[in-house]
Design a protein around this motif. Structure first.
Motif, mmCIF file in Angstrom:
data_model
loop_
_atom_site.group_PDB
_atom_site.id
_atom_site.type_symbol
_atom_site.label_atom_id
_atom_site.label_comp_id
_atom_site.label_asym_id
_atom_site.label_seq_id
_atom_site.Cartn_x
_atom_site.Cartn_y
_atom_site.Cartn_z
ATOM 1 N N PHE A 161 2.286 1.766 -3.411
ATOM 2 C CA PHE A 161 1.253 2.288 -4.306
ATOM 3 C C PHE A 161 1.077 3.789 -4.111
ATOM 4 O O PHE A 161 1.022 4.550 -5.080
ATOM 5 C CB PHE A 161 -0.071 1.551 -4.065
ATOM 6 C CG PHE A 161 -1.206 2.115 -4.855
ATOM 7 C CD1 PHE A 161 -1.326 1.857 -6.207
ATOM 8 C CD2 PHE A 161 -2.162 2.915 -4.247
ATOM 9 C CE1 PHE A 161 -2.364 2.386 -6.946
ATOM 10 C CE2 PHE A 161 -3.199 3.449 -4.970
ATOM 11 C CZ PHE A 161 -3.316 3.191 -6.320
ATOM 12 N N VAL A 162 0.990 4.214 -2.858
ATOM 13 C CA VAL A 162 0.805 5.647 -2.576
ATOM 14 C C VAL A 162 2.014 6.453 -3.043
ATOM 15 O O VAL A 162 1.860 7.536 -3.621
ATOM 16 C CB VAL A 162 0.525 5.863 -1.070
ATOM 17 C CG1 VAL A 162 0.597 7.331 -0.696
ATOM 18 C CG2 VAL A 162 -0.827 5.295 -0.691
ATOM 19 N N ILE A 163 3.204 5.931 -2.841
ATOM 20 C CA ILE A 163 4.412 6.647 -3.277
ATOM 21 C C ILE A 163 4.419 6.822 -4.790
ATOM 22 O O ILE A 163 4.629 7.930 -5.311
ATOM 23 C CB ILE A 163 5.680 5.913 -2.793
ATOM 24 C CG1 ILE A 163 5.845 6.086 -1.282
ATOM 25 C CG2 ILE A 163 6.922 6.422 -3.525
ATOM 26 C CD1 ILE A 163 6.952 5.237 -0.684
ATOM 27 N N VAL A 178 1.294 18.261 -4.466
ATOM 28 C CA VAL A 178 1.107 16.941 -3.853
ATOM 29 C C VAL A 178 1.581 16.968 -2.400
ATOM 30 O O VAL A 178 0.910 16.443 -1.505
ATOM 31 C CB VAL A 178 1.837 15.845 -4.663
ATOM 32 C CG1 VAL A 178 1.832 14.517 -3.935
ATOM 33 C CG2 VAL A 178 1.199 15.692 -6.035
ATOM 34 N N GLY A 206 0.819 -1.210 0.000
ATOM 35 C CA GLY A 206 0.000 0.000 0.000
ATOM 36 C C GLY A 206 0.852 1.258 0.000
ATOM 37 O O GLY A 206 0.555 2.231 -0.706
ATOM 38 N N LEU A 207 1.920 1.240 0.787
ATOM 39 C CA LEU A 207 2.828 2.386 0.823
ATOM 40 C C LEU A 207 3.501 2.601 -0.534
ATOM 41 O O LEU A 207 3.607 3.742 -1.010
ATOM 42 C CB LEU A 207 3.880 2.185 1.911
ATOM 43 C CG LEU A 207 4.892 3.312 2.086
ATOM 44 C CD1 LEU A 207 4.195 4.591 2.550
ATOM 45 C CD2 LEU A 207 5.967 2.906 3.076
ATOM 46 N N LEU A 258 -3.661 16.728 4.783
ATOM 47 C CA LEU A 258 -4.131 15.480 5.389
ATOM 48 C C LEU A 258 -3.557 15.296 6.791
ATOM 49 O O LEU A 258 -4.273 14.895 7.718
ATOM 50 C CB LEU A 258 -3.722 14.286 4.520
ATOM 51 C CG LEU A 258 -4.716 13.823 3.475
ATOM 52 C CD1 LEU A 258 -4.091 12.777 2.577
ATOM 53 C CD2 LEU A 258 -5.943 13.270 4.126
ATOM 54 N N TYR A 262 -0.622 16.320 1.152
ATOM 55 C CA TYR A 262 -0.276 15.446 2.274
ATOM 56 C C TYR A 262 -0.146 16.237 3.580
ATOM 57 O O TYR A 262 -0.491 15.727 4.650
ATOM 58 C CB TYR A 262 0.998 14.658 1.986
ATOM 59 C CG TYR A 262 0.759 13.522 1.024
ATOM 60 C CD1 TYR A 262 -0.143 12.517 1.326
ATOM 61 C CD2 TYR A 262 1.429 13.461 -0.185
ATOM 62 C CE1 TYR A 262 -0.383 11.480 0.452
ATOM 63 C CE2 TYR A 262 1.195 12.420 -1.071
ATOM 64 C CZ TYR A 262 0.289 11.431 -0.748
ATOM 65 O OH TYR A 262 0.061 10.411 -1.615
ATOM 66 N N LEU A 283 1.899 6.558 -6.882
ATOM 67 C CA LEU A 283 0.775 7.388 -7.297
ATOM 68 C C LEU A 283 1.084 8.870 -7.060
ATOM 69 O O LEU A 283 0.740 9.725 -7.889
ATOM 70 C CB LEU A 283 -0.494 6.983 -6.547
ATOM 71 C CG LEU A 283 -1.766 7.697 -6.957
ATOM 72 C CD1 LEU A 283 -2.154 7.305 -8.382
ATOM 73 C CD2 LEU A 283 -2.897 7.367 -6.000
ATOM 74 N N SER A 284 1.759 9.164 -5.964
ATOM 75 C CA SER A 284 2.140 10.555 -5.673
ATOM 76 C C SER A 284 3.154 11.064 -6.684
ATOM 77 O O SER A 284 3.065 12.217 -7.144
ATOM 78 C CB SER A 284 2.713 10.657 -4.260
ATOM 79 O OG SER A 284 1.755 10.294 -3.308
#
Length: 125
Positions: free
Chosen positions: A59-61, A85, A56-57, A92, A89, A63-64
């Motif tokens: 993927f987020v990296i 971006v 998941g991490l 968030l 974050y 995607l960012s």
């Protein structure tokens, strides 16, 4: 003259002690197997959770990075996309720090752990 008047060594007492010893040995083995099962279940769950977290991490990296490069291209800039971006974050982070109470996370953690630990408990009615 020696009298051997020991009534504690009758055949009935020997078989009772033997049965009790066998029962205790079996009970100890059962407890060991239950502990081994719970530890292996927790280990598998931990490995599974860590793998999901890493994927998941990643993927987020990526995607960012993709979003930053796409915004750079759209804004015709070399850095504004990554700044936007990063600002997202940061927003968030501020929302989580200010807006979310720790008790919400504690309640979720308690519910998840209770379901995991007591789900396989055979003694509950």
């Amino acid at each position: 003259m020696v009298l051997d008047d020991d009534n504690s060594k009758t055949p009935r007492n020997d078989s009772l002690i033997g049965n009790l010893t066998g029962y205790l040995d079996t009970r100890i083995d059962l407890v060991r197997l239950e502990i081994q099962e719970k530890v292996s279940t927790m280990l598998v769950g931990t490995i599974h959770g860590a793998t999901l977290a890493i994927l998941g991490l990643m993927f987020v990296i990526f995607l960012s990075i993709f979003a930053g490069l796409a915004l750079n291209s759209a804004l015709d800039s070399t850095f504004w996309g990554f700044g936007i971006v990063a600002g997202f974050y940061l927003l968030l982070l501020v929302l989580v720090l200010i807006g979310v109470d720790k008790t919400a996370f504690q309640g979720l953690a308690t519910k998840l752990l209770k379901d995991k630990i007591y789900k396989s408990d055979k003694r509950q009615a």
